[in-house]
Design a protein around this motif. Structure first.
Motif, mmCIF file in Angstrom:
data_model
loop_
_atom_site.group_PDB
_atom_site.id
_atom_site.type_symbol
_atom_site.label_atom_id
_atom_site.label_comp_id
_atom_site.label_asym_id
_atom_site.label_seq_id
_atom_site.Cartn_x
_atom_site.Cartn_y
_atom_site.Cartn_z
ATOM 1 N N GLU A 280 12.158 -24.174 -44.117
ATOM 2 C CA GLU A 280 12.204 -22.224 -44.211
ATOM 3 C C GLU A 280 11.560 -22.066 -45.552
ATOM 4 O O GLU A 280 12.420 -21.095 -46.335
ATOM 5 N N ASP B 284 13.773 -15.166 -44.750
ATOM 6 C CA ASP B 284 14.277 -13.217 -44.371
ATOM 7 C C ASP B 284 13.222 -13.187 -43.168
ATOM 8 O O ASP B 284 11.882 -13.369 -43.479
ATOM 9 N N PRO B 285 13.844 -13.089 -42.035
ATOM 10 C CA PRO B 285 12.793 -12.293 -41.130
ATOM 11 C C PRO B 285 12.802 -10.834 -40.780
ATOM 12 O O PRO B 285 12.259 -10.826 -40.003
ATOM 13 N N SER B 286 13.242 -10.343 -41.617
ATOM 14 C CA SER B 286 13.436 -8.622 -41.826
ATOM 15 C C SER B 286 11.647 -8.513 -42.260
ATOM 16 O O SER B 286 11.000 -9.323 -43.044
ATOM 17 N N ARG C 30 4.999 -15.138 -43.840
ATOM 18 C CA ARG C 30 5.854 -15.593 -42.965
ATOM 19 C C ARG C 30 6.719 -16.315 -42.769
ATOM 20 O O ARG C 30 7.509 -16.867 -42.758
ATOM 21 N N ASN C 31 8.298 -15.906 -41.578
ATOM 22 C CA ASN C 31 8.997 -16.073 -41.248
ATOM 23 C C ASN C 31 8.560 -17.431 -39.856
ATOM 24 O O ASN C 31 8.210 -16.630 -39.050
ATOM 25 N N THR C 32 9.241 -18.654 -40.057
ATOM 26 C CA THR C 32 8.616 -19.353 -39.235
ATOM 27 C C THR C 32 10.168 -19.968 -38.288
ATOM 28 O O THR C 32 9.751 -20.679 -37.301
ATOM 29 N N PHE C 33 11.011 -19.040 -38.398
ATOM 30 C CA PHE C 33 12.101 -19.267 -37.561
ATOM 31 C C PHE C 33 11.655 -19.736 -36.279
ATOM 32 O O PHE C 33 11.925 -21.336 -35.470
ATOM 33 N N ASP C 34 11.209 -19.209 -35.464
ATOM 34 C CA ASP C 34 11.196 -19.135 -33.944
ATOM 35 C C ASP C 34 9.232 -19.925 -33.263
ATOM 36 O O ASP C 34 10.066 -20.851 -32.615
ATOM 37 N N SER D 199 5.036 -15.621 -36.671
ATOM 38 C CA SER D 199 6.456 -14.757 -35.772
ATOM 39 C C SER D 199 6.390 -14.477 -35.456
ATOM 40 O O SER D 199 7.514 -13.330 -34.464
#
Length: 214
Positions: free
Chosen positions: A45, A49-51, A99-103, A136
């Motif tokens: 990632e 930071d997903p916020s 963008r956060n890419t965790f999902d 995201s």
């Protein structure tokens, strides 16, 4: 026929990861009569930071690297030209947001169990770099899954749960501990590290050298 296993550490938000894989594909094509390749994707990632709702990419890159937006724009334009030459859609590269890419990584793991890990990765690259979509956002990710023939309801169910979250975190931790701090990174036969989006001819030479040592 020699079998080559490649673990690719990459992020969906990394343009060089998309370019690197397109170059890798060309190298694999050149070697198809000599080697069989097994590919597995692993999570990284760039923006953990997903916020927040992300920010426009050019000022974000300018701040990150301490350089002017004009220089960042020029760098992105150069990447767009390279991508175009490789048949990649980077049309909206400069219009995207961080963008956060965790999902997205979770969905790539899910797709991998269905034999479509690479296809899912490519669909996410296309959505982000080609259409500047919010990768995201669950709805965007569901559309990516559907575009490669996977069930949208199943994809939504994965995203609505915490499935594959532990797998992604373990993935990230394993390769960080192994010293991977930049992507793309290719671990060949769990032994050799190739860093960066290498040109196809460099990859061909590397794979032949590795095969000769095995």
């Amino acid at each position: 026929m020699t079998t080559v296993n490649i673990d690719i550490v990459s992020d969906i938000a990394c343009p060089w990861c998309a370019i690197g894989y397109a170059r890798l594909e060309r190298a694999m094509k050149e070697l198809e009569d000599e080697m069989a390749f097994n590919i597995e994707w692993h999570a990284f990632e760039l923006n953990p930071d997903p916020s927040g709702d992300g920010e426009p990419i050019l000022p974000a890159l300018s701040r990150k690297y301490g350089r002017g937006e004009d220089e960042m724009r020029a760098n992105q334009s150069q990447m767009m030209a390279i991508a175009h030459g490789l048949g990649l859609n980077f049309e909206k590269l400069q219009e995207r947001h961080t963008r956060n890419t965790f999902d997205a990584h979770r969905l790539v793991k899910w797709a991998g169990e269905l034999g479509k890990q690479t296809e899912m990765k490519m669909a996410c690259f296309e959505a982000y770099f080609g259409r500047a979509e919010n990768i995201s956002d669950a709805s965007v990710l569901v559309k990516c899954a559907e575009s490669i023939g996977l069930d949208g309801d199943e994809a939504r169910a994965v995203l609505d749960s915490d499935r594959y979250a532990d797998v992604v975190r373990e993935d990230e931790a394993r390769y960080q501990q192994a010293g991977v701090s930049a992507v793309p990174a290719y671990i060949v036969n769990q032994q050799y590290l190739i860093s960066g989006a290498q040109e196809p001819d460099a990859l061909v030479r590397a794979f032949r050298e590795i095969a000769s040592e095995s």
